[in-house]
Design a protein around this motif. Structure first.
Motif, PDB file in Angstrom:
ATOM      1  N   PRO A 239      -5.549 -22.192   0.342  1.00 21.55           N
ATOM      2  CA  PRO A 239      -6.535 -21.118   0.508  1.00 21.55           C
ATOM      3  C   PRO A 239      -5.868 -19.805   0.907  1.00 21.55           C
ATOM      4  O   PRO A 239      -4.859 -19.791   1.618  1.00 21.55           O
ATOM      5  N   ILE A 240      -6.471 -18.717   0.457  1.00 26.20           N
ATOM      6  CA  ILE A 240      -5.970 -17.381   0.767  1.00 26.20           C
ATOM      7  C   ILE A 240      -6.922 -16.685   1.726  1.00 26.20           C
ATOM      8  O   ILE A 240      -8.117 -16.547   1.448  1.00 26.20           O
ATOM      9  N   ILE A 241      -6.386 -16.268   2.861  1.00 18.95           N
ATOM     10  CA  ILE A 241      -7.120 -15.429   3.801  1.00 18.95           C
ATOM     11  C   ILE A 241      -6.723 -14.000   3.487  1.00 18.95           C
ATOM     12  O   ILE A 241      -5.649 -13.537   3.854  1.00 18.95           O
ATOM     13  N   LEU A 242      -7.578 -13.326   2.742  1.00 18.46           N
ATOM     14  CA  LEU A 242      -7.232 -12.019   2.197  1.00 18.46           C
ATOM     15  C   LEU A 242      -6.974 -10.997   3.292  1.00 18.46           C
ATOM     16  O   LEU A 242      -7.714 -10.911   4.280  1.00 18.46           O
ATOM     17  N   GLY A 243      -5.930 -10.208   3.089  1.00 14.90           N
ATOM     18  CA  GLY A 243      -5.676  -9.083   3.968  1.00 14.90           C
ATOM     19  C   GLY A 243      -6.659  -7.971   3.673  1.00 14.90           C
ATOM     20  O   GLY A 243      -7.450  -8.042   2.717  1.00 14.90           O
ATOM     21  N   PRO A 244      -6.668  -6.922   4.465  1.00 13.43           N
ATOM     22  CA  PRO A 244      -7.629  -5.841   4.237  1.00 13.43           C
ATOM     23  C   PRO A 244      -7.535  -5.298   2.816  1.00 13.43           C
ATOM     24  O   PRO A 244      -6.447  -4.974   2.334  1.00 13.43           O
ATOM     25  N   THR A 245      -8.656  -5.221   2.145  1.00 12.97           N
ATOM     26  CA  THR A 245      -8.695  -4.711   0.775  1.00 12.97           C
ATOM     27  C   THR A 245      -8.119  -3.301   0.700  1.00 12.97           C
ATOM     28  O   THR A 245      -7.429  -2.948  -0.257  1.00 12.97           O
ATOM     29  N   MET A 246      -8.400  -2.507   1.742  1.00 11.07           N
ATOM     30  CA  MET A 246      -7.992  -1.093   1.734  1.00 11.07           C
ATOM     31  C   MET A 246      -6.730  -0.848   2.566  1.00 11.07           C
ATOM     32  O   MET A 246      -6.540   0.242   3.100  1.00 11.07           O
ATOM     33  N   GLN A 247      -5.860  -1.854   2.685  1.00 13.74           N
ATOM     34  CA  GLN A 247      -4.673  -1.669   3.507  1.00 13.74           C
ATOM     35  C   GLN A 247      -3.814  -0.522   2.991  1.00 13.74           C
ATOM     36  O   GLN A 247      -3.815  -0.192   1.803  1.00 13.74           O
ATOM     37  N   ARG A 248      -3.082   0.078   3.910  1.00  8.99           N
ATOM     38  CA  ARG A 248      -2.258   1.243   3.579  1.00  8.99           C
ATOM     39  C   ARG A 248      -1.070   0.864   2.702  1.00  8.99           C
ATOM     40  O   ARG A 248      -0.468  -0.191   2.873  1.00  8.99           O
ATOM     41  N   LEU A 249      -0.727   1.733   1.784  1.00  7.63           N
ATOM     42  CA  LEU A 249       0.485   1.559   0.969  1.00  7.63           C
ATOM     43  C   LEU A 249       1.627   2.248   1.700  1.00  7.63           C
ATOM     44  O   LEU A 249       2.086   3.320   1.319  1.00  7.63           O
ATOM     45  N   ASP A 250       2.091   1.600   2.787  1.00  5.01           N
ATOM     46  CA  ASP A 250       3.047   2.271   3.670  1.00  5.01           C
ATOM     47  C   ASP A 250       4.447   1.681   3.595  1.00  5.01           C
ATOM     48  O   ASP A 250       5.277   1.921   4.468  1.00  5.01           O
ATOM     49  N   GLY A 251       4.738   0.911   2.569  1.00  2.00           N
ATOM     50  CA  GLY A 251       6.071   0.346   2.438  1.00  2.00           C
ATOM     51  C   GLY A 251       6.141  -0.556   1.230  1.00  2.00           C
ATOM     52  O   GLY A 251       5.143  -0.763   0.513  1.00  2.00           O
ATOM     53  N   ILE A 252       7.318  -1.122   1.002  1.00  2.41           N
ATOM     54  CA  ILE A 252       7.523  -1.932  -0.196  1.00  2.41           C
ATOM     55  C   ILE A 252       6.650  -3.184  -0.190  1.00  2.41           C
ATOM     56  O   ILE A 252       6.295  -3.719  -1.231  1.00  2.41           O
ATOM     57  N   GLN A 253       6.272  -3.667   1.011  1.00  4.02           N
ATOM     58  CA  GLN A 253       5.452  -4.867   1.077  1.00  4.02           C
ATOM     59  C   GLN A 253       4.069  -4.663   0.471  1.00  4.02           C
ATOM     60  O   GLN A 253       3.492  -5.586  -0.100  1.00  4.02           O
ATOM     61  N   THR A 254       3.525  -3.474   0.611  1.00  7.03           N
ATOM     62  CA  THR A 254       2.170  -3.211   0.144  1.00  7.03           C
ATOM     63  C   THR A 254       2.127  -2.259  -1.051  1.00  7.03           C
ATOM     64  O   THR A 254       1.050  -1.810  -1.433  1.00  7.03           O
ATOM     65  N   LEU A 255       3.289  -1.984  -1.631  1.00  4.55           N
ATOM     66  CA  LEU A 255       3.360  -1.030  -2.739  1.00  4.55           C
ATOM     67  C   LEU A 255       2.508  -1.468  -3.922  1.00  4.55           C
ATOM     68  O   LEU A 255       1.937  -0.643  -4.632  1.00  4.55           O
ATOM     69  N   ASN A 256       2.413  -2.780  -4.128  1.00  2.90           N
ATOM     70  CA  ASN A 256       1.669  -3.301  -5.274  1.00  2.90           C
ATOM     71  C   ASN A 256       0.272  -3.795  -4.896  1.00  2.90           C
ATOM     72  O   ASN A 256      -0.304  -4.619  -5.603  1.00  2.90           O
ATOM     73  N   ALA A 257      -0.260  -3.299  -3.797  1.00  2.93           N
ATOM     74  CA  ALA A 257      -1.611  -3.693  -3.402  1.00  2.93           C
ATOM     75  C   ALA A 257      -2.612  -3.276  -4.478  1.00  2.93           C
ATOM     76  O   ALA A 257      -2.484  -2.225  -5.095  1.00  2.93           O
ATOM     77  N   SER A 258      -3.620  -4.129  -4.678  1.00  2.67           N
ATOM     78  CA  SER A 258      -4.645  -3.850  -5.672  1.00  2.67           C
ATOM     79  C   SER A 258      -6.019  -4.065  -5.056  1.00  2.67           C
ATOM     80  O   SER A 258      -6.257  -5.078  -4.382  1.00  2.67           O
TER      81      SER A 258
END
Length: 406
Positions: A280-299
Motif C-alpha cells: 500500500p502507498i501512503i501518498l505524500g502531500p499532493t502539492m508538496q514543494r519541488l525543492d530538490g531532486i527528490q521531488t523534482l518529478n512530483a506529479s
C-alpha cells in the motif's frame, strides 16, 4: 451550481462541545465509505458516542427534545495516514520540536506517543478541516526513526486520545537521513550505507527474536525491531524517488516485512511494480514543494495514476519542516480530485482505506452502526472551494463548528 444548506438555528446555540448523547444529523448526501455507499436524503442517529442508526429521513421518528443538525454533505471523519502533528509544533522552536532525535541514525526504541502533545495548537487546525484520527510518527531525519501511534485529534490527555500506542516502525530513505549527520561525518553519507544500516539492524533483530540477547537483558531497540521482522509491526518506509522506492521493496521482500511506503513521489513511474508487490502507498502531500531532486518529478496526477493502476492508496500530510508544520489533508485530496482521482475514491482514501491499513477500521473510517461517531459536515461539495466544514464530531461530541453568518 451548488445548493447551499445552512445548519438550523439550534446548531449555533448549544455549547462548543456537546456531551455524547442523542443527536441527529439530516443530510442531503452521506458518503458512508462503507457497504451502503453514498446515500441521499439520509438521517444519522448518534447515541452514546457511537453511530446508532442510518436511515432515510422518512423512516426516522424524532423525539421532540433531540438536537438536530442539518448539512448538505456528510463524510466519515478524515484519517491522516501519516503525520508528525502533535510531535512537531506550530511555534517551530526547540521546545515544541520533538519529532526527530538527532543523536544517532537508528532510534527504533523511540515511541511517538512519548512526544505527543494532545494540546498542540496544530491539532485544532487539522481538526477544523475534518481530521479526526491521525497516525502520528517521528520525523524524516533518521534511518530508523521510531514507532508511530494512532490517536484521535480530540482529548485532553494521551490516554483519552490514543487508539493504538504502537502502530508502525518508521524507516526513512533518501536525502533526509543522508544529510542529517553530514556535518559530523557520520553514516549514512550514501544510499548504499542507508540500506546497509537498515539491513544490519533487521538481521540483528531477527537474531534477537530467535535467541534473545547474549546477556539476558531486554534491548528496547532490538525488541521493537523484532516485532517488525516477525510481522507483528508494520514497516513504514518513506521514499520519494523511484530508486528509493525500489530499495524499500527489496528490503521488504528480503525480510518478508509487512511494509507500507509513504510519500512515493515518483510512485506513478513504477505503478506496475507497486501493484505486483501489493504494497500500500501512503501518498505524500499532493502539492508538496519541488525543492530538490527528490521531488523534482512530483506529479499532481500521482494519486489518480496509482489508483487507476490498482495500487492501494491512502492520503497523508507527512512532515513539513516549516511553519505551520503541516498541510491540510482536505486540500491535498481536493487537488488530487481536480487531477483525475474520482471523488468517491478520494474520500475512501482519506477514511476507510487508511483505517483498514492501520487496523482501526472496526472503530473509524466509515459510517456504520456501532462505529465511533466521527463525522464531518459540509455545506456543499467537499471538493469545491466555496464549501465549508460546518461541523466536526468526534465520539459524538461537536469539537468544531463554524459560527453563524453575521
Amino acid at each position: 451550481m451548488i445548493r447551499r444548506v445552512s445548519l438550523i438555528a439550534t446548531f449555533f446555540l448549544f455549547a462548543p462541545v456537546v456531551l455524547a448523547g442523542d443527536l441527529v444529523i439530516l443530510a442531503d448526501t452521506v458518503h458512508t465509505a462503507g457497504p451502503r455507499g453514498v446515500l441521499r436524503d439520509a438521517a444519522i442517529l448518534l447515541r452514546d458516542g457511537r453511530i446508532s442508526r442510518i436511515s432515510s429521513r422518512e423512516d426516522l421518528r424524532l423525539p421532540e427534545d433531540i438536537e438536530v443538525l442539518r448539512a448538505e454533505v456528510v463524510t466519515p471523519g478524515l484519517v491522516d495516514a501519516r503525520t508528525t502533528v502533535g510531535l512537531s509544533g506550530a511555534l517551530n522552536i526547540p521546545a515544541d520540536q520533538d519529532h526527530d532525535e538527532t543523536t544517532g541514525a537508528s532510534q527504533a526504541q523511540l515511541r511517538a506517543i512519548d512526544s505527543y502533545n494532545p494540546r498542540e495548537a496544530m491539532l485544532d487546525t487539522v481538526r477544523r478541516y475534518g481530521v479526526t484520527t491521525i497516525h502520528a510518527t517521528p520525523g524524516d531525519a533518521n534511518l530508523i526513526a521510531g514507532q508511530g501511534a494512532i490517536l484521535k485529534t480530540a482529548g485532553d490527555t494521551v490516554a483519552e486520545a490514543v487508539l493504538k500506542p504502537v502502530a508502525s516502525m518508521l524507516f526513512n530513505l533518501g536525502e533526509e537521513p543522508k544529510s542529517a549527520y553530514a556535518a559530523d561525518r557520520k553514516a549514512p553519507a550514501t544510499r548504499m550505507a542507508s540500506a546497509a544500516i537498515i539491513r544490519q539492524a533487521l538481521l540483528d533483530a531477527r537474531h534477537y527474536a530467535r535467541h534473545g540477547s547474549d546477556d539476558g537483558k531486554t534491548d528496547l531497540a532490538l525488541a521493537a525491531l523484532a516485532d517488525v521482522v516477525e510481522s507483528r509491526l508494520p514497516a513504514l518506509f518513506t521514499a520519494h524517488r523511484e530508486d528509493d522506492i525500489a530499495t524499500a521493496l527489496r528490503i521488504a521482500q528480503e525480510f518478508e516485512l509487512k511494509a507500507w511506503i509513504q510519500y512515493a513521489t515518483e510512485g506513478y513511474l513504477m505503478r506496475r511494480q507497486l501493484r505486483e508487490a501489493g504494497v500500500p502507498i501512503i501518498l505524500g502531500p499532493t502539492m508538496q514543494r519541488l525543492d530538490g531532486i527528490q521531488t523534482l518529478n512530483a506529479s499532481l496526477e500521482n494519486a489518480a495514476l496509482l489508483h487507476s493502476a490498482g495500487v492501494p492508496i491512502a492520503f497523508s500530510t507527512g512532515h513539513e519542516d516549516y511553519v505551520p508544520k503541516t498541510r491540510i489533508l482536505l486540500f491535498e485530496m481536493t487537488v488530487a480530485v481536480a487531477n483525475g482521482l474520482p471523488a468517491v475514491d478520494a474520500i475512501e482514501a482519506a477514511t476507510i482505506n487508511p483505517a483498514r491499513l492501520l487496523g482501526v477500521d472496526e472503530r473509524v473510517g466509515s459510517l456504520e452502526p456501532g462505529k465511533d461517531a466521527d463525522l464531518v459536515l459540509f455545506d456543499g461539495d467537499p471538493f469545491e472551494y466555496t464549501s465549508h466544514v460546518r461541523a466536526v464530531i468526534i465520539d459524538g461530541n461537536i469539537v468544531h463548528r463554524l459560527q453563524a453568518d453575521q
